[in-house]
Design an enzyme around this catalytic site. Sequence first.
Site, PDB file in Angstrom:
ATOM      1  CE  LYS A   1      -4.342   1.023   2.383  1.00  0.00           C
ATOM      2  NZ  LYS A   1      -5.045   0.792   3.649  1.00  0.00           N
TER       3      LYS A   1
HETATM    4  O1  G3P Z   1      -7.663   1.771   5.607  1.00  0.00           O
HETATM    5  C1  G3P Z   1      -7.977   3.004   5.116  1.00  0.00           C
HETATM    6  C2  G3P Z   1      -9.339   3.557   5.512  1.00  0.00           C
HETATM    7  O2  G3P Z   1     -10.325   2.596   5.357  1.00  0.00           O
HETATM    8  C3  G3P Z   1      -9.364   4.284   6.816  1.00  0.00           C
HETATM    9  O3  G3P Z   1     -10.653   4.549   7.270  1.00  0.00           O
HETATM   10  O4  G3P Z   1     -12.211   5.274   9.044  1.00  0.00           O
HETATM   11  O5  G3P Z   1      -9.759   5.787   9.283  1.00  0.00           O
HETATM   12  O6  G3P Z   1     -11.177   6.988   7.619  1.00  0.00           O
HETATM   13  P1  G3P Z   1     -10.958   5.717   8.356  1.00  0.00           P
END
Ligand code: G3P
Length: 215
Positions: free
Chosen positions: A83
């Site tokens: 990633k």
């Molecule tokens: O893994 C990346 C993403 O899904 C993060 O989500 O909830 O931290 O904005 P969030």
Amino acid sequence: MKFFLDTASVAEIREGAALGILDGVTTNPSLVAKEKRDFRKILEEICEICEGPVSAEVTEVTCEGMLREGRSLAKIAGNIVVKIPLIKEGIKACRILRGEGIKVNVTLCFSPNQALLAAKAGASYISPFIGRLDDISQEGMQVIQDIRQIYDNYNFPTEILVASIRHPMHVVEAAKIGADVATMPFKVFDQMLAHPLTDAGLKKFLDDWKSTQGK
Ligand code: G3P
């Protein structure tokens, strides 16, 4: 649509995998930090539980650094996807890693233009963060719609991996648009399954069945 779990918790992944419908896992440095354990060890365990793609994020921000870290992460298991953040150095690194046969998930995407650049760099997955756009009063799902149209116009094979999902309606909307993957916290996985009428209906069936027994 493929379902990924967005977590570094081995316990959650084990529980999700037991359902038999888990297609992959995404992690990020914040999720890994919560686990307070060695990153590589966590990844080894996740890759043993989940046969599908497991995203592991680099923490370097130069192309050279990302290449070094990405190549090392890719050696952990055959299903690791590296990633990479959507910055200039990341686009360069993506192109090079793809040339070496390493799968790349380009993350921290917030616009259709960014997604177009990632596809040009040969990303296997693009991760638009819809919840974080909603948080700042921008329509996250519109970005998914736009990316779908752009990728379809040019037959880009990059898969749209909807990230930063906060609730089950995000999954419904992403599925209606035709996004390839939804990665979600374990809680959303559970919420998708739950319906009060299912619970009430099952209780009634079982109660009625019991009342016929012994008659
Ligand atoms: O893994 C990346 C993403 O899904 C993060 O989500 O909830 O931290 O904005 P969030």
